[in-house]
Design a protein around this motif. Structure first.
Motif, PDB file in Angstrom:
ATOM      1  N   SER A  50       0.680  -1.334   0.095  1.00  0.00           N
ATOM      2  CA  SER A  50      -0.067   0.024  -0.059  1.00  0.00           C
ATOM      3  C   SER A  50       0.894   1.474   0.214  1.00  0.00           C
ATOM      4  CB  SER A  50      -1.001  -0.055   1.286  1.00  0.00           C
ATOM      5  OG  SER A  50      -0.143   0.039   2.542  1.00  0.00           O
ATOM      6  N   VAL A  51       2.219   1.273   0.079  1.00  0.00           N
ATOM      7  CA  VAL A  51       3.073   2.403  -0.049  1.00  0.00           C
ATOM      8  C   VAL A  51       3.234   2.661  -1.274  1.00  0.00           C
ATOM      9  CG1 VAL A  51       3.947   1.682   2.232  1.00  0.00           C
ATOM     10  CG2 VAL A  51       5.210   0.948   0.307  1.00  0.00           C
ATOM     11  N   ASP A  52       3.658   3.932  -1.376  1.00  0.00           N
ATOM     12  CA  ASP A  52       4.305   4.640  -2.663  1.00  0.00           C
ATOM     13  C   ASP A  52       5.384   3.842  -2.698  1.00  0.00           C
ATOM     14  OD1 ASP A  52       2.222   6.481  -2.731  1.00  0.00           O
ATOM     15  OD2 ASP A  52       3.438   8.194  -2.161  1.00  0.00           O
ATOM     16  N   ILE A  53       5.488   3.645  -4.237  1.00  0.00           N
ATOM     17  CA  ILE A  53       6.788   2.898  -5.019  1.00  0.00           C
ATOM     18  C   ILE A  53       7.491   4.014  -6.108  1.00  0.00           C
ATOM     19  CG2 ILE A  53       7.814   1.025  -5.782  1.00  0.00           C
ATOM     20  CD1 ILE A  53       5.351  -0.527  -4.655  1.00  0.00           C
ATOM     21  N   PRO A  54       8.504   4.722  -5.646  1.00  0.00           N
ATOM     22  CA  PRO A  54       9.015   5.650  -6.609  1.00  0.00           C
ATOM     23  C   PRO A  54       9.644   4.853  -7.713  1.00  0.00           C
ATOM     24  CG  PRO A  54       9.512   6.505  -4.395  1.00  0.00           C
ATOM     25  CD  PRO A  54       9.054   4.861  -4.266  1.00  0.00           C
ATOM     26  N   ASN A  69       7.989   1.264 -13.644  1.00  0.00           N
ATOM     27  CA  ASN A  69       6.969   1.874 -13.121  1.00  0.00           C
ATOM     28  C   ASN A  69       7.005   2.513 -11.964  1.00  0.00           C
ATOM     29  OD1 ASN A  69       4.188   3.048 -13.350  1.00  0.00           O
ATOM     30  ND2 ASN A  69       3.443   1.025 -13.974  1.00  0.00           N
ATOM     31  N   SER A  70       5.968   3.212 -11.204  1.00  0.00           N
ATOM     32  CA  SER A  70       5.983   3.754 -10.111  1.00  0.00           C
ATOM     33  C   SER A  70       4.483   3.682  -9.510  1.00  0.00           C
ATOM     34  CB  SER A  70       6.357   5.369  -9.951  1.00  0.00           C
ATOM     35  OG  SER A  70       5.388   6.134 -10.822  1.00  0.00           O
ATOM     36  N   LEU A  71       4.223   3.764  -8.115  1.00  0.00           N
ATOM     37  CA  LEU A  71       3.187   3.665  -7.615  1.00  0.00           C
ATOM     38  C   LEU A  71       2.860   4.895  -6.505  1.00  0.00           C
ATOM     39  CD1 LEU A  71       0.569   1.727  -6.942  1.00  0.00           C
ATOM     40  CD2 LEU A  71       2.038   0.760  -5.080  1.00  0.00           C
ATOM     41  N   SER A  72       1.896   5.626  -6.912  1.00  0.00           N
ATOM     42  CA  SER A  72       1.710   6.921  -6.021  1.00  0.00           C
ATOM     43  C   SER A  72       0.188   6.854  -5.650  1.00  0.00           C
ATOM     44  CB  SER A  72       2.238   8.310  -6.840  1.00  0.00           C
ATOM     45  OG  SER A  72       1.789   9.430  -6.048  1.00  0.00           O
ATOM     46  N   LYS A  73       0.112   6.904  -4.306  1.00  0.00           N
ATOM     47  CA  LYS A  73      -1.086   7.139  -3.672  1.00  0.00           C
ATOM     48  C   LYS A  73      -2.221   5.968  -4.039  1.00  0.00           C
ATOM     49  CE  LYS A  73      -0.907  11.990  -3.043  1.00  0.00           C
ATOM     50  NZ  LYS A  73      -1.509  13.393  -3.135  1.00  0.00           N
ATOM     51  N   GLY A  74      -1.742   4.608  -4.278  1.00  0.00           N
ATOM     52  CA  GLY A  74      -2.516   3.530  -4.853  1.00  0.00           C
ATOM     53  C   GLY A  74      -2.567   3.345  -6.331  1.00  0.00           C
ATOM     54  N   GLU A  75      -2.241   4.406  -7.071  1.00  0.00           N
ATOM     55  CA  GLU A  75      -2.242   4.220  -8.535  1.00  0.00           C
ATOM     56  C   GLU A  75      -0.948   3.917  -9.202  1.00  0.00           C
ATOM     57  OE1 GLU A  75      -5.079   4.411 -10.091  1.00  0.00           O
ATOM     58  OE2 GLU A  75      -6.406   4.936  -8.415  1.00  0.00           O
ATOM     59  N   TRP A  76      -0.970   3.058 -10.221  1.00  0.00           N
ATOM     60  CA  TRP A  76       0.333   2.801 -11.080  1.00  0.00           C
ATOM     61  C   TRP A  76       0.238   3.666 -11.975  1.00  0.00           C
ATOM     62  CZ3 TRP A  76       3.964  -0.272  -9.654  1.00  0.00           C
ATOM     63  CH2 TRP A  76       4.008  -1.139  -8.658  1.00  0.00           C
ATOM     64  N   GLY A  77       1.457   4.183 -12.357  1.00  0.00           N
ATOM     65  CA  GLY A  77       1.832   5.102 -13.663  1.00  0.00           C
ATOM     66  C   GLY A  77       1.799   4.325 -14.672  1.00  0.00           C
ATOM     67  N   LYS A  78       2.564   5.111 -15.714  1.00  0.00           N
ATOM     68  CA  LYS A  78       2.593   4.310 -17.173  1.00  0.00           C
ATOM     69  C   LYS A  78       3.772   3.215 -17.089  1.00  0.00           C
ATOM     70  CE  LYS A  78       2.777   5.556 -22.140  1.00  0.00           C
ATOM     71  NZ  LYS A  78       3.025   6.549 -23.227  1.00  0.00           N
ATOM     72  N   LEU A 119       8.353  10.743  -8.307  1.00  0.00           N
ATOM     73  CA  LEU A 119       8.442  10.861  -6.899  1.00  0.00           C
ATOM     74  C   LEU A 119       9.644  11.397  -6.586  1.00  0.00           C
ATOM     75  CD1 LEU A 119       6.136   8.031  -5.770  1.00  0.00           C
ATOM     76  CD2 LEU A 119       5.361  10.297  -6.105  1.00  0.00           C
ATOM     77  N   PRO A 120       9.638  12.233  -5.420  1.00  0.00           N
ATOM     78  CA  PRO A 120      11.037  12.815  -5.342  1.00  0.00           C
ATOM     79  C   PRO A 120      11.922  11.647  -4.617  1.00  0.00           C
ATOM     80  CG  PRO A 120       9.204  14.097  -4.060  1.00  0.00           C
ATOM     81  CD  PRO A 120       8.560  12.821  -4.704  1.00  0.00           C
ATOM     82  N   LEU A 121      13.168  11.765  -5.058  1.00  0.00           N
ATOM     83  CA  LEU A 121      14.337  10.989  -4.353  1.00  0.00           C
ATOM     84  C   LEU A 121      14.166  10.824  -2.748  1.00  0.00           C
ATOM     85  CD1 LEU A 121      16.501   9.322  -5.560  1.00  0.00           C
ATOM     86  CD2 LEU A 121      18.184  11.009  -5.079  1.00  0.00           C
TER      87      LEU A 121
END
Length: 277
Positions: A50-54, A69-78, A119-121
Motif C-alpha cells: 500500500s506504500v508509494d513506490i518511486p 513503473n511507479s506507484l503513487s497514492k495507490g495508482e500505478w503510473g504508465k 516521485l522525489p528521491l
C-alpha cells in the motif's frame, strides 16, 4: 573474490540514510531455469503493497520484458517496457544509480535504461527484492567522484588483510586509467595502469622517484563503456588483483605492505563507488 554470502527472499531493507544523487544500488544473484519473474522496489515508509513506490523494476521472463513503473497514492503510473537482457539459469548483475532527476539502470554492467523520477528521491526509505532468484550480493553506496581523485586511507591504511574495491566504468573513448597505492613518504607501492591504446595493463612501483620493472602479462580485462569491479587485496607477500570477481594477476610487494596510506585514481573513467573491507 566473489561474495559468497546469500540473502533470504523476499529481501527487505530499511535505508539508514537518505539516498543521495551519485549513489548506486548493486544487486547480484542467480536466476533459475524455471524463473518467471523477480523485482526490485524502492519504497516509501515501509515495504507493504500500500506504500508509494518511486521505482518498481520488474524482470519478467514469462513476458520477455523488463517493466519500469511507479506507484503513487495507490495508482500505478504508465509502464515503460524493454526486452529482458538476461537468460534464465544464469547469473545477473543489476545496478541502479541515482542522479538529480533520474535513475540510470545497468544490466550486467552495461547501461540499460533511464527512468525519470515521478516521485522525489527523498521519498525513498526502504528497498525490497523478491521473486524467482538466489540473491548473493546487495550493496548500497558511492557518490560522485571528481577525477583525478585522491584520498587518505583511514585507520591503519590498506594493511595486509584489507581489500580495496573500486566500482567504475571506462569512458566511451577511454585511452587509459590508473589506480595508485601510495606509501606515507609518497612512494608508489602499486601503479595499476589500464591502457586501451596499448591493449595492456601495466603494473609497477616507484621508489625514491625511480620506476621499477613493468609487469604487463595478461589480456586487458576491461571494456569501454562497460562497468567493472576492481578488487586489490593486500596479502602478506603480494597484492592479489581481481576484476569482476575473477583473479587477474598477482603483484609481489616491493616495499613494506603495512605502510599504504593513500590512494589515487585518474584517467578516462567514471567512478561510482569505493569500498575498503
Amino acid at each position: 573474490m566473489a561474495d559468497l554470502k546469500t540473502f533470504s527472499i523476499p529481501y527487505h531493507s530499511h535505508l539508514s540514510e537518505r539516498i543521495e544523487p551519485g549513489q548506486t544500488l548493486i544487486v547480484k544473484g542467480q536466476t533459475f531455469e524455471d524463473s518467471k519473474r523477480f523485482s526490485i522496489n524502492f519504497q516509501k515508509d515501509g515495504v507493504s503493497n500500500s506504500v508509494d513506490i518511486p521505482l518498481h523494476l520488474s524482470i519478467r521472463f514469462d513476458e520477455n520484458k523488463v517493466v519500469l513503473n511507479s506507484l503513487s497514492k495507490g495508482e500505478w503510473g504508465k509502464e515503460e517496457r524493454k526486452k529482458v537482457p538476461f537468460k534464465k539459469g544464469e547469473p545477473f548483475d543489476i545496478r541502479i544509480r541515482a542522479h538529480d532527476n533520474k535513475f540510470v539502470i545497468f544490466c550486467d554492467r552495461k547501461e540499460f535504461e533511464e527512468f525519470e523520477y515521478r516521485l522525489p528521491l527523498t521519498h525513498i526509505t526502504h528497498m525490497s527484492i523478491d521473486g524467482d532468484i538466489a540473491l548473493s550480493n546487495v550493496h548500497w553506496g558511492g557518490k560522485y567522484y571528481a577525477i583525478p581523485y585522491e584520498s587518505d586511507i583511514a585507520g591503519n591504511g590498506l594493511a595486509p588483510g584489507k581489500t580495496l574495491i573500486i566500482y567504475a566504468t571506462p569512458e566511451k573513448k577511454a585511452k587509459r586509467f590508473s589506480v595508485n597505492l601510495l606509501k606515507r613518504n609518497g612512494d608508489v607501492a602499486l601503479h595499476f595502469n589500464s591502457r586501451f591504446d596499448e591493449k595492456a595493463v601495466i603494473r609497477n612501483s616507484q621508489q625514491a622517484g625511480d620506476w621499477g620493472n613493468e609487469e604487463r602479462e595478461g589480456k586487458i580485462p576491461f571494456e569501454k563503456s562497460v562497468g567493472f569491479d576492481l578488487a586489490i587485496k593486500n596479502e602478506p607477500y603480494a597484492y592479489q588483483i581481481f576484476v569482476n570477481g575473477e583473479r587477474f594477476c598477482t603483484f609481489a610487494h616491493r616495499c613494506d605492505p603495512h605502510d599504504i596510506t593513500k590512494m589515487q585514481i585518474d584517467g578516462d573513467l567514471e567512478v561510482a563507488g569505493i569500498q575498503i573491507i
